[in-house]
Design a protein around this motif. Structure first.
Motif, short mmCIF file in Angstrom:
data_model
loop_
_atom_site.label_atom_id
_atom_site.label_comp_id
_atom_site.label_asym_id
_atom_site.label_seq_id
_atom_site.Cartn_x
_atom_site.Cartn_y
_atom_site.Cartn_z
N PHE A 75 0.13 36.93 24.19
CA PHE A 75 -0.23 38.41 24.15
C PHE A 75 0.27 39.29 22.84
CE2 PHE A 75 -0.22 37.71 28.79
CZ PHE A 75 -1.65 38.52 29.10
N VAL A 76 1.16 38.76 22.31
CA VAL A 76 1.43 39.23 20.85
C VAL A 76 0.57 38.91 19.86
CG1 VAL A 76 3.22 38.84 19.00
CG2 VAL A 76 4.20 39.08 21.28
N GLY A 77 -0.09 37.89 19.71
CA GLY A 77 -1.08 37.54 19.01
C GLY A 77 -2.47 38.34 19.34
N LEU A 78 -2.72 38.64 20.48
CA LEU A 78 -3.82 39.56 20.89
C LEU A 78 -3.68 40.89 20.35
CD1 LEU A 78 -4.51 38.12 24.57
CD2 LEU A 78 -5.93 37.79 22.58
N ARG A 79 -2.45 41.44 20.60
CA ARG A 79 -1.99 42.78 20.13
C ARG A 79 -2.35 43.01 18.78
NH1 ARG A 79 1.59 45.93 18.20
NH2 ARG A 79 1.64 48.29 18.70
N GLU A 80 -1.84 42.06 18.01
CA GLU A 80 -1.81 42.08 16.55
C GLU A 80 -3.41 42.39 16.03
OE1 GLU A 80 0.14 38.49 15.06
OE2 GLU A 80 2.02 39.55 15.09
N ARG A 81 -4.16 41.83 16.72
CA ARG A 81 -5.74 42.12 16.61
C ARG A 81 -6.06 43.50 16.49
NH1 ARG A 81 -8.88 36.78 19.24
NH2 ARG A 81 -7.22 35.35 18.93
N MET A 82 -5.31 44.02 17.49
CA MET A 82 -5.74 45.60 17.52
C MET A 82 -5.03 46.46 16.31
SD MET A 82 -4.79 45.98 21.40
CE MET A 82 -4.92 44.62 22.62
N THR A 83 -4.08 46.13 15.79
CA THR A 83 -3.40 46.86 15.01
C THR A 83 -3.49 46.33 13.39
OG1 THR A 83 -1.28 45.39 15.12
CG2 THR A 83 -1.57 47.48 16.53
N ALA A 84 -4.22 45.43 13.18
CA ALA A 84 -4.43 44.84 11.66
C ALA A 84 -5.88 44.07 11.66
CB ALA A 84 -3.12 43.87 11.34
N ARG A 85 -6.35 44.05 10.43
CA ARG A 85 -7.62 43.73 10.30
C ARG A 85 -7.56 42.02 9.96
NH1 ARG A 85 -12.00 46.75 9.90
NH2 ARG A 85 -13.07 45.31 8.15
N SER A 86 -6.38 41.34 9.95
CA SER A 86 -5.93 40.07 9.37
C SER A 86 -6.60 39.11 10.26
CB SER A 86 -4.58 39.96 9.51
OG SER A 86 -3.86 40.18 10.76
N SER A 87 -6.93 39.36 11.34
CA SER A 87 -7.48 37.99 12.20
C SER A 87 -8.91 37.81 11.71
CB SER A 87 -7.24 38.25 13.57
OG SER A 87 -7.97 39.50 14.01
N ARG A 126 -2.14 26.15 5.47
CA ARG A 126 -2.29 26.00 3.98
C ARG A 126 -3.79 26.67 3.76
NH1 ARG A 126 1.15 24.15 0.36
NH2 ARG A 126 -0.79 23.65 -0.60
N ILE A 127 -4.89 26.64 4.67
CA ILE A 127 -5.99 27.57 4.13
C ILE A 127 -5.83 28.73 4.01
CG2 ILE A 127 -8.42 28.09 4.87
CD1 ILE A 127 -8.46 25.38 6.41
N PHE A 128 -5.13 29.64 5.15
CA PHE A 128 -4.99 30.97 4.95
C PHE A 128 -3.93 31.30 3.76
CE2 PHE A 128 -6.15 30.60 9.54
CZ PHE A 128 -7.46 31.22 9.48
N SER A 129 -2.96 30.74 3.52
CA SER A 129 -1.98 30.95 2.43
C SER A 129 -2.72 30.93 1.13
CB SER A 129 -0.91 29.81 2.70
OG SER A 129 -0.18 29.93 3.96
N GLY A 130 -3.99 30.14 1.18
CA GLY A 130 -4.40 30.13 -0.21
C GLY A 130 -5.46 31.33 -0.43
N ALA A 131 -5.82 32.01 0.59
CA ALA A 131 -6.73 32.92 0.34
C ALA A 131 -6.33 34.06 -0.72
CB ALA A 131 -7.01 33.88 1.79
N VAL A 132 -7.18 34.97 -1.46
CA VAL A 132 -6.78 35.84 -2.34
C VAL A 132 -5.98 36.93 -1.49
CG1 VAL A 132 -7.65 37.62 -3.95
CG2 VAL A 132 -8.83 35.18 -3.74
N ASN A 133 -4.98 37.35 -2.27
CA ASN A 133 -4.11 38.45 -1.52
C ASN A 133 -3.60 38.24 -0.26
OD1 ASN A 133 -4.93 40.11 -3.81
ND2 ASN A 133 -6.79 40.88 -2.83
N ALA A 134 -3.13 36.87 0.05
CA ALA A 134 -2.67 36.46 1.29
C ALA A 134 -1.28 37.24 1.37
CB ALA A 134 -2.59 34.88 1.40
N VAL A 135 -1.02 37.60 2.61
CA VAL A 135 0.33 38.09 3.06
C VAL A 135 0.82 37.42 4.23
CG1 VAL A 135 1.33 40.35 3.68
CG2 VAL A 135 -0.33 40.38 2.33
N VAL A 139 -1.21 36.07 7.31
CA VAL A 139 -1.00 34.49 7.55
C VAL A 139 -0.94 34.05 8.75
CG1 VAL A 139 -0.59 32.25 6.61
CG2 VAL A 139 -1.22 34.00 4.87
N GLU A 140 0.33 34.49 9.22
CA GLU A 140 0.67 34.04 10.58
C GLU A 140 -0.19 34.65 11.85
OE1 GLU A 140 3.07 31.56 10.92
OE2 GLU A 140 2.92 31.43 8.78
N ALA A 141 -0.52 35.55 11.68
CA ALA A 141 -1.40 36.20 12.81
C ALA A 141 -3.00 35.28 12.69
CB ALA A 141 -1.70 37.68 12.24
N GLN A 142 -3.34 35.20 11.47
CA GLN A 142 -4.36 34.34 11.24
C GLN A 142 -4.28 33.15 12.03
OE1 GLN A 142 -4.88 35.04 7.18
NE2 GLN A 142 -6.82 35.96 7.55
#
Length: 279
Positions: A75-87, A126-135, A139-142
């Motif tokens: 549920f924490v992960g589902l909520r994070e999708r509402m508050t950030a565009r990171s996913s 590793r994939i998400f960490s290598g993205a441009v401007n990765a935070v 990354v953890e939310a993704q």
């Protein structure tokens, strides 16, 4: 862009509400019982389940504790999708939240990486960490969002899944040798499921139909076929007849070049063994 963001939030609210209702009913709990735990009214829970309210961070944490989902932070992960565009962008969220979970058959082609549905936590990180401007936080939310896609495999009637992967994916180092061993071990594990077929495509094959992008095809219960095409971080989900026919044609051409399933599994085992450190 604002309309896309609103669609993402609404989709995530509906997903959160549907999961709350599903788990509540499976546990034999009333809305009043959940309301008591969250210290809110029954109406509040009703609106959450209808996707008409945004849950608070502490409410998502309490729900994870209540349903024994603290480790996965469901549920924490589902909520994070509402508050950030990171996913992910709107087209991607539509696929993973509305289409993939309901499909009868999923077919995919991946020329560069292990398909997202089969990625381990370390490989995905590793994939998400290598993205441009990765935070780190995004990354953890993704990563959590990617792992949550595995729920489709645990359905009472999981979809038939046909996977095509370029053989060079097995040799492409994503992270350490340990990350690659773990990833290929997991690929072998899921290949043993009765509903999963994994085939490798020769790296030398003249497979121009699949060089431009990876894609997925979903056959839905009503007979509709939906396609998801991604290239260079951009993507599209569509039922357009011409696009679906084009992607179907590409899939058939690629599969015609593929190794048989048995040969593919042996190749994955051999590749996994090659990732063990040399003595």
């Amino acid at each position: 862009m604002r309309d896309e963001a609103v669609c993402e939030v609404n989709s995530s609210k509906r997903k959160f509400g549907a999961e709350l209702r599903r788990l509540r009913e499976a546990a034999g709990l009333s809305q009043n019982a959940i309301a008591t735990r969250l210290e809110v009214t029954q109406t509040h829970i009703s609106r959450l389940e209808m996707g008409k309210r945004t849950p608070q961070a502490d409410q998502a944490e309490i729900l994870d504790q209540l349903f024994g989902l603290t480790d996965s932070k469901h549920f924490v992960g589902l909520r994070e999708r509402m508050t950030a565009r990171s996913s992910g962008p709107g087209w991607y969220l539509r696929w993973v939240e509305e289409i993939e979970p309901e499909a009868d058959v999923l077919r995919s082609w991946d020329p560069l990486l292990v398909p997202g549905l089969w990625q381990t936590e370390a490989y995905a990180r590793r994939i998400f960490s290598g993205a441009v401007n990765a935070v780190p936080e995004s990354v953890e939310a993704q990563v959590r969002a990617r792992l949550q896609r595995r729920a489709v495999l645990e359905r009472a009637r999981p979809p038939a899944i046909w996977v095509l992967i370029d053989e060079w994916v097995l040799r492409r180092p994503i992270g350490t040798e340990e990350v690659m061993r773990e990833q290929l071990d997991y690929l072998l594990e899921v290949s043993g499921r009765h509903n999963v077929s994994i085939q490798l495509v020769p790296g030398e094959a003249c497979c121009t139909a699949g060089l431009s992008s990876g894609f997925m095809l979903a056959q839905m219960p009503d007979g509709t076929t939906i396609v998801s095409v991604e290239s260079a971080g951009r993507g599209e989900v569509s039922v357009d007849h011409e696009l679906v026919a084009h992607v179907w044609g590409a899939y058939d051409k690629i599969r015609a070049e593929a190794y048989p399933t048995g040969v593919s599994i042996k190749m994955i085992k051999d590749a996994r063994d090659r990732w063990y450190p040399r003595s």
